[in-house]
Design a protein around this motif. Structure first.
Motif, PDB file in Angstrom:
ATOM      1  N   MET A   1       0.854  -1.201   0.000  1.00  0.00           N
ATOM      2  CA  MET A   1       0.000   0.000   0.000  1.00  0.00           C
ATOM      3  C   MET A   1       0.884   1.244   0.000  1.00  0.00           C
ATOM      4  N   MET A   2       0.572   2.116  -0.885  1.00  0.00           N
ATOM      5  CA  MET A   2       1.376   3.327  -0.986  1.00  0.00           C
ATOM      6  C   MET A   2       0.769   4.400  -0.100  1.00  0.00           C
ATOM      7  N   ILE A   3       1.558   4.951   0.775  1.00  0.00           N
ATOM      8  CA  ILE A   3       1.053   6.048   1.590  1.00  0.00           C
ATOM      9  C   ILE A   3       1.435   7.328   0.888  1.00  0.00           C
ATOM     10  N   GLY A   4       0.420   8.011   0.409  1.00  0.00           N
ATOM     11  CA  GLY A   4       0.636   9.150  -0.464  1.00  0.00           C
ATOM     12  C   GLY A   4       1.700  10.101   0.030  1.00  0.00           C
ATOM     13  N   ASN A   5       1.590  10.472   1.297  1.00  0.00           N
ATOM     14  CA  ASN A   5       2.471  11.513   1.808  1.00  0.00           C
ATOM     15  C   ASN A   5       3.942  11.128   1.798  1.00  0.00           C
ATOM     16  N   ASN A   6       4.218   9.874   1.573  1.00  0.00           N
ATOM     17  CA  ASN A   6       5.599   9.457   1.710  1.00  0.00           C
ATOM     18  C   ASN A   6       6.367   9.377   0.393  1.00  0.00           C
ATOM     19  N   VAL A   7       5.688   9.709  -0.705  1.00  0.00           N
ATOM     20  CA  VAL A   7       6.373   9.676  -1.999  1.00  0.00           C
ATOM     21  C   VAL A   7       6.219  11.028  -2.680  1.00  0.00           C
ATOM     22  N   LEU A   8       7.343  11.535  -3.123  1.00  0.00           N
ATOM     23  CA  LEU A   8       7.351  12.810  -3.841  1.00  0.00           C
ATOM     24  C   LEU A   8       7.454  12.498  -5.331  1.00  0.00           C
ATOM     25  N   GLY A   9       6.606  13.088  -6.140  1.00  0.00           N
ATOM     26  CA  GLY A   9       6.679  12.890  -7.586  1.00  0.00           C
ATOM     27  C   GLY A   9       7.499  13.992  -8.229  1.00  0.00           C
ATOM     28  N   ILE A  10       8.365  13.607  -9.154  1.00  0.00           N
ATOM     29  CA  ILE A  10       9.138  14.612  -9.909  1.00  0.00           C
ATOM     30  C   ILE A  10       8.943  14.314 -11.395  1.00  0.00           C
ATOM     31  N   LEU A  11       8.549  15.330 -12.154  1.00  0.00           N
ATOM     32  CA  LEU A  11       8.375  15.152 -13.598  1.00  0.00           C
ATOM     33  C   LEU A  11       9.306  16.080 -14.352  1.00  0.00           C
ATOM     34  N   PHE A  12       9.906  15.550 -15.402  1.00  0.00           N
ATOM     35  CA  PHE A  12      10.763  16.377 -16.256  1.00  0.00           C
ATOM     36  C   PHE A  12       9.941  16.825 -17.457  1.00  0.00           C
ATOM     37  N   ALA A  13       9.678  18.115 -17.548  1.00  0.00           N
ATOM     38  CA  ALA A  13       8.794  18.607 -18.604  1.00  0.00           C
ATOM     39  C   ALA A  13       9.509  18.772 -19.935  1.00  0.00           C
ATOM     40  N   ASN A  14      10.805  19.076 -19.893  1.00  0.00           N
ATOM     41  CA  ASN A  14      11.492  19.421 -21.134  1.00  0.00           C
ATOM     42  C   ASN A  14      12.380  18.328 -21.697  1.00  0.00           C
ATOM     43  N   VAL A  15      12.697  17.322 -20.890  1.00  0.00           N
ATOM     44  CA  VAL A  15      13.594  16.282 -21.391  1.00  0.00           C
ATOM     45  C   VAL A  15      12.975  15.673 -22.654  1.00  0.00           C
ATOM     46  N   HIS A  16      13.749  15.474 -23.656  1.00  0.00           N
ATOM     47  CA  HIS A  16      13.325  14.929 -24.958  1.00  0.00           C
ATOM     48  C   HIS A  16      12.585  15.940 -25.849  1.00  0.00           C
ATOM     49  N   ASP A  17      12.569  17.220 -25.504  1.00  0.00           N
ATOM     50  CA  ASP A  17      11.929  18.226 -26.360  1.00  0.00           C
ATOM     51  C   ASP A  17      12.382  18.102 -27.806  1.00  0.00           C
ATOM     52  N   GLU A  18      13.676  17.820 -27.979  1.00  0.00           N
ATOM     53  CA  GLU A  18      14.268  17.837 -29.319  1.00  0.00           C
ATOM     54  C   GLU A  18      13.728  16.726 -30.223  1.00  0.00           C
ATOM     55  N   ARG A  19      13.067  15.731 -29.620  1.00  0.00           N
ATOM     56  CA  ARG A  19      12.620  14.607 -30.439  1.00  0.00           C
ATOM     57  C   ARG A  19      11.472  14.988 -31.368  1.00  0.00           C
ATOM     58  N   VAL A  20      10.605  15.880 -30.908  1.00  0.00           N
ATOM     59  CA  VAL A  20       9.502  16.311 -31.766  1.00  0.00           C
ATOM     60  C   VAL A  20       9.544  17.833 -31.893  1.00  0.00           C
ATOM     61  N   ARG A  21      10.524  18.286 -32.648  1.00  0.00           N
ATOM     62  CA  ARG A  21      10.777  19.718 -32.784  1.00  0.00           C
ATOM     63  C   ARG A  21       9.563  20.498 -33.254  1.00  0.00           C
ATOM     64  N   GLU A  22       8.824  19.909 -34.187  1.00  0.00           N
ATOM     65  CA  GLU A  22       7.663  20.602 -34.737  1.00  0.00           C
ATOM     66  C   GLU A  22       6.703  20.997 -33.610  1.00  0.00           C
ATOM     67  N   LEU A  23       6.476  20.024 -32.711  1.00  0.00           N
ATOM     68  CA  LEU A  23       5.470  20.238 -31.677  1.00  0.00           C
ATOM     69  C   LEU A  23       5.995  21.022 -30.488  1.00  0.00           C
ATOM     70  N   THR A  24       7.324  21.048 -30.319  1.00  0.00           N
ATOM     71  CA  THR A  24       7.870  21.715 -29.134  1.00  0.00           C
ATOM     72  C   THR A  24       8.469  23.075 -29.466  1.00  0.00           C
ATOM     73  N   GLU A  25       8.136  23.584 -30.628  1.00  0.00           N
ATOM     74  CA  GLU A  25       8.650  24.905 -30.983  1.00  0.00           C
ATOM     75  C   GLU A  25       8.165  25.958 -29.995  1.00  0.00           C
ATOM     76  N   HIS A  26       6.896  25.842 -29.594  1.00  0.00           N
ATOM     77  CA  HIS A  26       6.327  26.829 -28.675  1.00  0.00           C
ATOM     78  C   HIS A  26       5.941  26.239 -27.337  1.00  0.00           C
ATOM     79  N   ARG A  27       6.395  25.026 -27.051  1.00  0.00           N
ATOM     80  CA  ARG A  27       5.954  24.412 -25.794  1.00  0.00           C
ATOM     81  C   ARG A  27       6.937  23.345 -25.349  1.00  0.00           C
ATOM     82  N   THR A  28       6.701  22.826 -24.151  1.00  0.00           N
ATOM     83  CA  THR A  28       7.516  21.735 -23.644  1.00  0.00           C
ATOM     84  C   THR A  28       6.957  20.428 -24.188  1.00  0.00           C
TER      85      THR A  28
END
Lengths: 403, 372
Positions: free
Chosen positions: B1-28
């Protein structure tokens, strides 16, 4: 003392809506689904917010569970503000006595303390059974301009239908001189929309007087408004033009949904400047399969359509199987229409299962005796046996099906 | 059972931006629209929330205006809270830029990591579309007494992926070998860029890397430590797809036509949340013909649509023919136009009677706000 609010809106949401039959058996009328993703109460609530009214009391009494849950903190309408916001106001015990709301005026009377806390200049009284978009701010401005004590919104209805409505007779300047409830011979076609603006100090006085009168039925239309008129208070009619429909009957609820499919009906729900807000389900976009045929319809998220849909309104998460036909009907959230089933001129409420080869409702042109025709209704949670036939005008709820 | 308060989530918004240049021209990459109403970040973010995590930090480097707009206060994911909630972590410091890699990004938020009180962290990129229950990953992590657990899938490494982490596990699940970007024939186990470990351990590993001027997460944190640390794999067997090129973006959208894929991705018990727009339901006009398509709220469909994903608020004019298209928000397709294998970004206007034809292996891309 809370910060002063110039306007407080009070929304009468306690009525049973008995004319909607099985649809309101376990649900207050304002919570009845409408238009593919809304509930009726989304309209007055969104109108309030769009008109700049931040404080809304919702008076509930009949089957409040789902309505309370739906309103929640008021966040979907931006009504979760610091001081105002939306408040659900059920009847409550006080001292030794406790009272149900005896009538519309009594419901407000019992919440005088709620209103006083905001020390408002004006109170807007609304009901939860109409579909319309209206800027209450304009009506309040008119109320101020006319220095009125009470302003009643009116809409012009066709003269031949006027005897079905509460008609207001006015002088040329809009001052009301007579109320004519469902007149046999109407003198005007100005029908009351059940939307009132009161100057709070005046209204408070009349509510107290009404409460003190043991013969009163504590109703705005029957008691309070006539009393104000007789006492010579300034009462004016505010003319509204635009789409307005009472959805208090099966027929009118069905029609009003169908109005959304008609581009000529002046009810645009995609207007960016006057959005109708609602609580949105977390569902993916709907899927239309290659076996499907969809035309002239309104379809919401989470639906999976494999069959034929024409002139219909599908709420979130509806499934229409291959070979099923849905025409001129309203299918509420989570319902399933299975293979070979035909649903015509019907309202199928939430989570119903219309099993294979069932026939619900019929087209009016297929019925000889027009008096026998009407929209067929399945109440929430009906699970039908395969091949069930539900005739037009019939109303069935889950308990009857279980028997 | 996961106790919510005990895990911190970290997300990388920009990693791999370069893979879809067309779509990430104006966004992450995180805010790339997908599936008719979602953004890529909705998947990992909803997965975290559904798994009981109630504190999530989103690390972002540049182009993050659309991401901020999308996430807002985090309300749509139930992350607007007094205790914990959503933290957007833009570049901070004198140079104003964040290193576009995971180690550099993590180093730049060392204060945030230090001040968090959760014992564990779950870190993830935003390039996988899947519905995963992280509570199961976490249980496996505890059961294995692992130092690090990495999520992987079994399958063929996508051809556009140049640095896939291909792993070999022992029978008990421990990762014994990891190759970065090898050329592999056929199917194998490759990482999904999601890791669970103790917060303290992550901070220690990151600061060690930075002190040696090493910034490759896979190489320095995982590969280097295969012997020193207990690194376990967790196989995710549900539907997942990686967005790593404009073609794979197109395919990821088209895969949503399959009922099995939708069932797995949009599990009613683990819904994918997104920003609410309060559009009215989609309206179909007289003569509309739609088949095998996904259509969002707020659309008005008056033409023919086949094998398409149509985002919120799109208008398809009378007599227009759309086949194999991904049409993003508020695009207007003029009457009589004819489109095949086209991706339009947001707010594109295709005027009447235009014809645009791409090919399955090369869909035509029309950038945001263009007028054709």
């Amino acid at each position: 003392m809370l910060p002063k609010q110039e306007v407080v809106a009070m929304l009468l949401a306690g009525g049973q809506g008995s004319r909607l039959g099985v649809l309101t058996r376990n649900l207050a009328k304002p919570a009845v689904p409408y238009g593919g993703k809304y509930r009726i109460i989304d309209f007055p609530l969104s109108n309030c917010v769009n008109s700049g009214i931040e404080t809304v009391g919702v008076l509930t009494q009949y089957q409040p569970l789902e309505l309370n849950e739906y309103i929640g903190s008021g966040q979907p309408w931006d009504l979760d503000s610091m001081y105002g916001g939306v408040h659900v106001l059920p009847p409550y015990q006080r001292g030794k006595q406790s009272d149900w709301y005896k009538g519309t005026a009594n419901a407000i009377y019992q919440n005088i303390r709620f209103i006083d806390r905001y020390n408002p200049e004006y109170v807007v009284v609304l009901s939860g059974d109409h579909i319309y978009k209206m800027d209450y701010a304009k009506m309040i401005a008119y109320h101020k301009e006319k220095k009125a004590d009470c302003t009643i919104a009116v809409i012009e209805v066709p003269m031949e239908e006027a005897s079905r409505f509460g008609i207001l007779n006015t002088y040329e300047d809009g001052t009301i001189y007579e109320f004519d409830e469902k007149p046999a011979v109407p003198k005007s076609n100005k029908a009351s929309m059940g939307i009132y603006v009161f100057t709070w100090s005046k209204m408070r006085k009349y509510l107290e007087a009404d409460e003190a009168d043991p013969n009163s039925s504590n109703d705005f239309g029957k008691n309070v408004l006539p009393a104000m008129l007789n006492a010579g208070e300034k009462m004016v009619a505010y003319q509204f033009s635009g789409y307005w429909k009472d959805v208090g009957t099966i027929g009118s609820l069905w029609e009003s949904n169908m109005d959304l499919l008609d581009p000529n009906v002046p009810l645009d729900l995609s207007d960016e400047s006057w959005k109708i807000y609602s609580r949105n389900p977390a569902m993916p976009p709907h899927y239309i399969a290659s076996t499907a045929k969809v035309q002239n319809s309104l379809i919401s998220e989470g639906c999976n359509v494999y069959g034929e849909v024409d002139f219909s309104v599908l709420f979130a998460g509806v499934y229409v199987a291959p070979g099923a036909v849905v025409k001129d009907s309203i299918i509420m959230p989570g319902a399933r229409i299975e293979e070979g089933a035909v649903v015509q001129y019907a309202i199928v409420a939430e989570n119903c299962v219309v099993s294979a080869d069932s026939k619900i409702g019929a087209r009016p042109e297929d019925i000889e005796n027009k008096d026998e025709w009407g929209v067929a209704v399945l109440g929430a949670g009906c699970v039908l046996e395969p091949g069930t036939v539900v005739p037009p005008k019939a109303m069935i709820d889950a308990e009857e099906v279980a028997k | 059972m996961m106790i919510g308060n005990n895990v911190l989530g970290i997300l990388f918004a920009n990693v791999h931006d370069e893979r879809v240049r067309e779509l990430t021209e104006h966004r992450t990459l995180a805010s790339v629209p997908v599936g008719g109403r979602y953004r890529l970040i909705d998947f990992p973010l909803s997965n975290m929330v559904n798994s009981g995590i109630n504190k999530v930090g989103v690390i972002t480097g540049n182009n993050y205006q659309s991401l901020m707009d999308h996430l807002g206060s985090g309300k749509s994911w139930d992350l607007s809270r007094k205790r914990e909630g959503l933290y957007i972590l833009p570049p901070f410091g004198a140079d104003g830029t964040q290193l576009p890699n995971r180690v550099g990004s993590l180093a730049s938020i060392s204060r945030f990591l230090r001040n968090s009180k959760e014992e564990y962290v779950l870190i993830s990129d935003c390039d996988f579309i899947c519905n995963i229950n992280y509570a199961d990953v976490f249980s496996a992590h505890i059961e294995n007494k692992a130092d690090i657990t990495m999520v992987y899938k079994y399958g063929k490494v996508p051809s556009y992926s140049t640095n896939a982490n291909v792993i070999t596990t022992s029978p008990d699940g421990r990762v014994v070998e990891m190759l970065i970007g090898p050329s592999v024939e056929g199917e194998c186990n490759y990482g999904m860029n999601m890791y669970v470990m103790r917060r303290e351990l992550l901070m220690k590993l990151v600061s060690e890397c930075v002190s040696r001027n090493r910034y490759d997460f896979g190489r320095e944190i995982i590969q280097q430590n295969l012997n020193a640390l207990r690194i376990f794999g967790y196989e995710f067997t549900g539907y997942s797809t990686m967005v790593g090129s404009i073609n794979s973006y197109f395919e990821a959208n088209m895969a949503l036509m399959l009922p099995k894929v939708r069932e797995q991705l949009f599990d009613v018990n683990h819904p994918i949340y997104t920003k609410v727009r309060d559009d009215m339901p989609a309206r179909y006009g007289l003569g509309s013909q739609v088949s095998n398509s996904l259509i969002a709220d707020g659309c008005v469909i008056e033409g023919e649509v086949e094998n398409c994903v149509i985002f919120r608020g799109v208008h398809v004019g009378k007599g227009a023919k759309l086949k194999n298209c991904v049409i993003m928000q508020d695009t207007v397709i003029g009457a009589g136009s004819n489109l095949n294998y086209v991706i339009t970004d947001k707010d594109v206007v295709i005027q009447e009677d235009r014809t645009l034809m791409g090919f399955q292996s090369y869909p035509v891309f029309i950038s945001k706000g263009s007028l054709v």
